[in-house]
Scaffold this motif. Structure first.
Motif, PDB file in Angstrom:
ATOM      1  N   ALA A  41      -1.738  -1.757   5.696  1.00 40.36           N
ATOM      2  CA  ALA A  41      -1.951  -1.392   4.444  1.00 40.36           C
ATOM      3  C   ALA A  41      -2.554  -2.786   3.886  1.00 40.36           C
ATOM      4  O   ALA A  41      -3.627  -2.566   2.957  1.00 40.36           O
ATOM      5  CB  ALA A  41      -0.627  -1.270   3.782  1.00 40.36           C
ATOM      6  N   LEU A  42      -1.902  -4.030   4.118  1.00 39.98           N
ATOM      7  CA  LEU A  42      -2.497  -4.979   3.258  1.00 39.98           C
ATOM      8  C   LEU A  42      -4.043  -5.601   3.921  1.00 39.98           C
ATOM      9  O   LEU A  42      -5.167  -5.780   3.473  1.00 39.98           O
ATOM     10  CB  LEU A  42      -1.643  -6.406   3.602  1.00 39.98           C
ATOM     11  N   VAL A  43      -4.178  -5.349   5.441  1.00 42.44           N
ATOM     12  CA  VAL A  43      -5.606  -5.713   5.905  1.00 42.44           C
ATOM     13  C   VAL A  43      -6.465  -4.667   5.320  1.00 42.44           C
ATOM     14  O   VAL A  43      -7.654  -5.347   4.976  1.00 42.44           O
ATOM     15  CB  VAL A  43      -5.478  -5.639   7.521  1.00 42.44           C
ATOM     16  N   ALA A  44      -6.126  -3.560   5.215  1.00 43.59           N
ATOM     17  CA  ALA A  44      -7.226  -2.430   4.626  1.00 43.59           C
ATOM     18  C   ALA A  44      -7.385  -2.914   3.047  1.00 43.59           C
ATOM     19  O   ALA A  44      -8.585  -2.672   2.561  1.00 43.59           O
ATOM     20  CB  ALA A  44      -6.682  -1.121   4.811  1.00 43.59           C
ATOM     21  N   PHE A  45      -6.365  -3.462   2.171  1.00 41.92           N
ATOM     22  CA  PHE A  45      -6.321  -3.705   1.023  1.00 41.92           C
ATOM     23  C   PHE A  45      -7.472  -4.762   0.859  1.00 41.92           C
ATOM     24  O   PHE A  45      -8.183  -4.901  -0.187  1.00 41.92           O
ATOM     25  CB  PHE A  45      -4.904  -4.197   0.583  1.00 41.92           C
ATOM     26  N   GLU A  46      -7.279  -5.990   1.637  1.00 39.71           N
ATOM     27  CA  GLU A  46      -8.272  -6.941   1.534  1.00 39.71           C
ATOM     28  C   GLU A  46      -9.763  -6.616   2.111  1.00 39.71           C
ATOM     29  O   GLU A  46     -10.646  -7.096   1.395  1.00 39.71           O
ATOM     30  CB  GLU A  46      -7.559  -8.167   2.752  1.00 39.71           C
ATOM     31  N   MET A  47      -9.815  -5.772   2.805  1.00 36.17           N
ATOM     32  CA  MET A  47     -11.117  -5.046   3.184  1.00 36.17           C
ATOM     33  C   MET A  47     -11.851  -4.686   2.088  1.00 36.17           C
ATOM     34  O   MET A  47     -12.764  -4.813   1.470  1.00 36.17           O
ATOM     35  CB  MET A  47     -11.050  -4.026   4.400  1.00 36.17           C
ATOM     36  N   LYS A  79     -10.000   4.562  -1.294  1.00 35.52           N
ATOM     37  CA  LYS A  79     -11.193   4.889  -2.307  1.00 35.52           C
ATOM     38  C   LYS A  79     -11.056   6.382  -2.574  1.00 35.52           C
ATOM     39  O   LYS A  79     -11.386   6.654  -3.674  1.00 35.52           O
ATOM     40  CB  LYS A  79     -12.556   4.588  -1.464  1.00 35.52           C
ATOM     41  N   VAL A  80     -10.891   7.283  -1.603  1.00 37.82           N
ATOM     42  CA  VAL A  80     -10.843   8.748  -1.918  1.00 37.82           C
ATOM     43  C   VAL A  80      -9.793   9.070  -2.817  1.00 37.82           C
ATOM     44  O   VAL A  80     -10.197   9.931  -3.948  1.00 37.82           O
ATOM     45  CB  VAL A  80     -10.589   9.402  -0.704  1.00 37.82           C
ATOM     46  N   PHE A  81      -8.448   8.542  -2.797  1.00 38.59           N
ATOM     47  CA  PHE A  81      -7.616   8.756  -3.686  1.00 38.59           C
ATOM     48  C   PHE A  81      -7.400   7.783  -4.941  1.00 38.59           C
ATOM     49  O   PHE A  81      -6.817   8.125  -5.923  1.00 38.59           O
ATOM     50  CB  PHE A  81      -6.363   8.912  -3.051  1.00 38.59           C
ATOM     51  N   GLY A  82      -8.122   6.794  -4.869  1.00 37.36           N
ATOM     52  CA  GLY A  82      -8.293   5.707  -5.869  1.00 37.36           C
ATOM     53  C   GLY A  82      -6.816   5.124  -6.138  1.00 37.36           C
ATOM     54  O   GLY A  82      -6.425   4.874  -7.206  1.00 37.36           O
ATOM     55  N   SER A  83      -6.031   5.050  -5.024  1.00 40.11           N
ATOM     56  CA  SER A  83      -4.601   4.396  -5.100  1.00 40.11           C
ATOM     57  C   SER A  83      -4.338   3.625  -3.839  1.00 40.11           C
ATOM     58  O   SER A  83      -4.983   3.771  -2.827  1.00 40.11           O
ATOM     59  CB  SER A  83      -3.558   5.529  -5.335  1.00 40.11           C
ATOM     60  N   TYR A  84      -3.392   2.798  -3.968  1.00 40.40           N
ATOM     61  CA  TYR A  84      -2.837   1.882  -2.934  1.00 40.40           C
ATOM     62  C   TYR A  84      -1.462   2.304  -2.458  1.00 40.40           C
ATOM     63  O   TYR A  84      -0.649   1.630  -2.126  1.00 40.40           O
ATOM     64  CB  TYR A  84      -2.955   0.392  -3.344  1.00 40.40           C
ATOM     65  N   SER A  85      -1.158   3.473  -3.132  1.00 41.36           N
ATOM     66  CA  SER A  85       0.308   3.971  -2.617  1.00 41.36           C
ATOM     67  C   SER A  85       0.730   4.260  -1.685  1.00 41.36           C
ATOM     68  O   SER A  85      -0.321   4.515  -0.604  1.00 41.36           O
ATOM     69  CB  SER A  85       0.498   5.273  -3.861  1.00 41.36           C
ATOM     70  N   TYR A 492       6.987  -7.564   0.746  1.00 39.22           N
ATOM     71  CA  TYR A 492       6.954  -8.179  -0.576  1.00 39.22           C
ATOM     72  C   TYR A 492       5.601  -8.287  -0.996  1.00 39.22           C
ATOM     73  O   TYR A 492       5.065  -7.829  -2.059  1.00 39.22           O
ATOM     74  CB  TYR A 492       7.247  -9.488  -0.538  1.00 39.22           C
ATOM     75  N   VAL A 493       4.548  -8.812  -0.131  1.00 39.79           N
ATOM     76  CA  VAL A 493       3.065  -8.912  -0.391  1.00 39.79           C
ATOM     77  C   VAL A 493       2.650  -7.664  -0.807  1.00 39.79           C
ATOM     78  O   VAL A 493       1.826  -7.234  -1.952  1.00 39.79           O
ATOM     79  CB  VAL A 493       2.472  -9.497   0.649  1.00 39.79           C
ATOM     80  N   TYR A 494       2.909  -6.398  -0.232  1.00 41.61           N
ATOM     81  CA  TYR A 494       2.469  -5.235  -0.458  1.00 41.61           C
ATOM     82  C   TYR A 494       2.772  -4.708  -1.902  1.00 41.61           C
ATOM     83  O   TYR A 494       1.862  -4.089  -2.626  1.00 41.61           O
ATOM     84  CB  TYR A 494       2.961  -4.244   0.484  1.00 41.61           C
ATOM     85  N   TYR A 495       3.895  -4.845  -2.228  1.00 43.84           N
ATOM     86  CA  TYR A 495       4.366  -4.626  -3.301  1.00 43.84           C
ATOM     87  C   TYR A 495       3.626  -5.213  -4.616  1.00 43.84           C
ATOM     88  O   TYR A 495       3.549  -4.846  -5.881  1.00 43.84           O
ATOM     89  CB  TYR A 495       5.915  -4.228  -3.895  1.00 43.84           C
ATOM     90  N   ILE A 496       3.531  -6.417  -4.332  1.00 38.75           N
ATOM     91  CA  ILE A 496       2.873  -7.469  -5.463  1.00 38.75           C
ATOM     92  C   ILE A 496       1.330  -6.989  -5.687  1.00 38.75           C
ATOM     93  O   ILE A 496       1.106  -7.018  -6.724  1.00 38.75           O
ATOM     94  CB  ILE A 496       3.178  -8.776  -4.812  1.00 38.75           C
ATOM     95  N   VAL A 497       0.697  -7.091  -4.633  1.00 48.10           N
ATOM     96  CA  VAL A 497      -0.766  -6.498  -4.556  1.00 48.10           C
ATOM     97  C   VAL A 497      -0.936  -5.203  -5.094  1.00 48.10           C
ATOM     98  O   VAL A 497      -2.154  -4.760  -5.849  1.00 48.10           O
ATOM     99  CB  VAL A 497      -1.424  -6.996  -3.362  1.00 48.10           C
ATOM    100  N   ARG A 498      -0.201  -4.343  -4.710  1.00 48.40           N
ATOM    101  CA  ARG A 498      -0.376  -2.967  -5.114  1.00 48.40           C
ATOM    102  C   ARG A 498      -0.220  -2.930  -6.786  1.00 48.40           C
ATOM    103  O   ARG A 498      -0.844  -1.985  -7.312  1.00 48.40           O
ATOM    104  CB  ARG A 498       0.781  -2.019  -4.465  1.00 48.40           C
TER     105      ARG A 498
END
Length: 550
Positions: A41-47, A79-85, A492-498
């Protein structure tokens, strides 16, 4: 030949397909993120944040362990769903699974018949390990399994059509796609499958034909193009070394022979467990002309060759995980279902045992449903009695079909698997959520998010050292070391950056008016504004959210 796909059963297939889709998506975002999920999830988020799709990063620093393709897929779903959920993170594997079912059906029907194709595709999608456990995780392996299947089936399909140039071009293309997904494991699949096929067919010289050389050059060109592009961002040498050691570290050469001996004896049982309920069809192979039947059909024969040529890598690798062998299931199921379809009507003993097993599991399911509301851990599950009531009705319906022989038993098994899926997702998962220690992660990150609101948070502290070490019987063959950002559990990082939609960069030099998170010992004897402290329940230490004073 026994026919399960008939007009009178169409309503049952419609029910299975619709409930299967609902079951897979039901409550998928409920469980806290875990395992390898936050990494993906985080590597994709950073991309998504940086726009760099070539060089994966974590905390803004190079991430060496996996190539970028699956992260790009996850980013596409963002991008499709507009969410990092979390439900978005867990959707790509389920979509990959359904696509896999469709591809299995398409090719299996082409080379066998509608009966076998339908059962193989459904039994794969409803395999116990995938259905009840792995589909709840946003992991890479279901997507990778799809890629490997396309790679391998391309070899078979174009060989049958004598389109040898397409055979090598398409299979090597998917080898490259697999390389970009999970690294080196796709190369042995290609090599061993081609060797097994051409040795058996006595066409070993084809490995040296211009068509094969063209395929290799095509693969090499794609691979070179990617790593050349990567080298524009960062040194490619440690990346290649890490990819190699990530694949090699699970082999017997790395792990030692003691664990291998145990694994050799337990692996077949593990494989049968993963394949349930499809593995029950082995009953219909007992006393039948196995070799004659398998060699009577090109797809069955190829399925056997593929499994024998490749599965030994995992059979003799002590650190093999269940999910690593999912690509073998369609080929094994094709063989098992063939025997079931052909010999079901005459195999009285196999039918009797299959009926006993199904009856026992239907009874156990109903007993579990009755007992669930009276177990302490389930008492706070939302809509407990309504969920149990619906599951009891569903279980009773399955029992009715079974006792009155209103449907083929293989379809009854599928309905039972779906019922178990609803029990797991509707009752067991909420209990896990309530009683898991991972609730502490949610608690701490919610408190942090209240403090920082939408402001970025940076990671700081002394850099960690990562390594790419490969040993053969204790002797180091490859040994590279490089700096990595200091470790903080990615959950922890995921829930913070989300929450704040800011990449958590690793920042070595602190600045005023900025939020930082670090290990507590890094702040020893330092006068800073400590905003929040927490202890990680997994044993990774104490962490502090802070700012510089002034």
């Amino acid at each position: 030949m026994f026919k399960v796909v008939e007009k009178k059963n169409n309503w049952l297939f419609g029910l299975i397909l619709s409930l299967m889709v609902i079951g897979y998506f039901y409550n998928i975002g409920l469980k806290p993120i875990r395992g390898e999920e936050p990494r993906r999830a985080l590597v994709a988020f950073e991309m998504d944040q940086t726009g760099n799709y070539v060089m994966p990063t974590t905390h803004g620093e190079v991430y060496y362990a996996k190539p970028p393709l699956y992260n790009i897929v996850v980013m596409g779903f963002y991008k499709v769903f507009g969410s990092y959920s979390l439900w978005v993170v867990r959707t790509p594997p389920i979509i990959s699974l359904f696509l896999m079912g469709f591809v299995i059906f398409f090719f299996t029907r082409y080379y066998t018949n509608l009966q076998i194709a339908t059962l193989v595709s459904l039994l794969y999608v409803l395999s116990a390990d995938i259905l009840l456990y792995f589909s709840l995780l946003g992991e890479i392996d279901l997507f990778y399994t799809l890629i490997v299947y396309l790679q391998v089936i391309a070899i078979f399909h174009f060989y049958q059509r004598k389109q040898y140039l397409l055979l090598f071009l398409v299979s090597y293309f998917f080898t490259f796609v697999g390389l970009m997904t999970k690294g080196l494991p796709s190369l042995p699949f290609q090599a061993f499958t081609l060797l097994a096929l051409f040795i058996y067919e006595r066409k070993f010289k084809m490995l040296f034909y211009w068509q094969h050389i063209t395929g290799i050059l095509f693969f090499a060109a794609l691979t070179f193009a990617y790593f050349f592009s990567y080298n524009q961002y960062s040194d490619v040498a440690p990346y290649l070394t890490k990819l190699f050691t990530e694949s090699a570290m699970r082999t017997a050469l790395h792990q030692g022979w003691e664990r291998q001996v145990i694994h050799i004896f337990t692996f077949p049982l593990i494989l049968l467990k993963i394949m349930l309920p499809g593995s029950l069809l082995v009953l219909f192979m007992v006393g039948k002309p196995v070799r004659k039947e398998i060699f009577s059909n090109d797809l069955l024969k190829f399925s056997l060759f593929f499994v024998l040529a490749n599965i030994w890598v995992y059979w003799f690798s002590p650190d093999t995980r269940d999910r690593y062998v999912y690509m073998f299931l369609p080929f094994l199921l094709t063989i098992l279902v063939h025997f079931y379809v052909k010999y079901q009507e005459e195999s009285k003993r196999a039918n009797r045992w299959l009926g006993i097993v199904i009856g026992v599991f239907i009874g156990l399911f109903l007993v579990v449903c009755v007992g669930t509301p009276f177990i302490h851990y389930f008492r706070n599950v939302p809509y407990l009695w309504a969920t149990v009531g619906l599951l009891m009705l569903f279980g009773g319906f399955i029992l009715y079909l079974f006792l009155h022989k209103k449907a083929p038993r293989i379809l009854i098994v599928m309905l039972l698997m779906i019922a178990m899926k609803f029990w797991v997702n509707g009752l067991y998962v909420p209990v896990q959520v309530q009683y898991t220690n991972r609730q502490q992660i949610l608690f701490h990150t919610e408190n942090i998010n209240k403090i920082v609101e939408k402001a970025p948070v940076y990671l700081t502290g002394e850099a960690d050292m990562d390594s790419a070490v490969f040993k053969i019987q204790g002797h180091e063959v490859v040994d590279q070391h490089f700096e990595m950002p200091p470790f903080i559990p990615r959950e922890y990082v995921y829930y913070i950056v989300r929450n704040n939609h800011h990449l958590m960069y690793y920042q070595r030099k602190e600045e005023p008016n900025t939020f930082y998170i670090t290990k507590k010992e890094y702040l020893e004897n330092r006068d800073v504004m400590r905003l929040y402290e927490f202890t990680d329940f997994m044993g990774y230490g104490d962490f502090v959210l802070y700012r510089l004073k002034g």
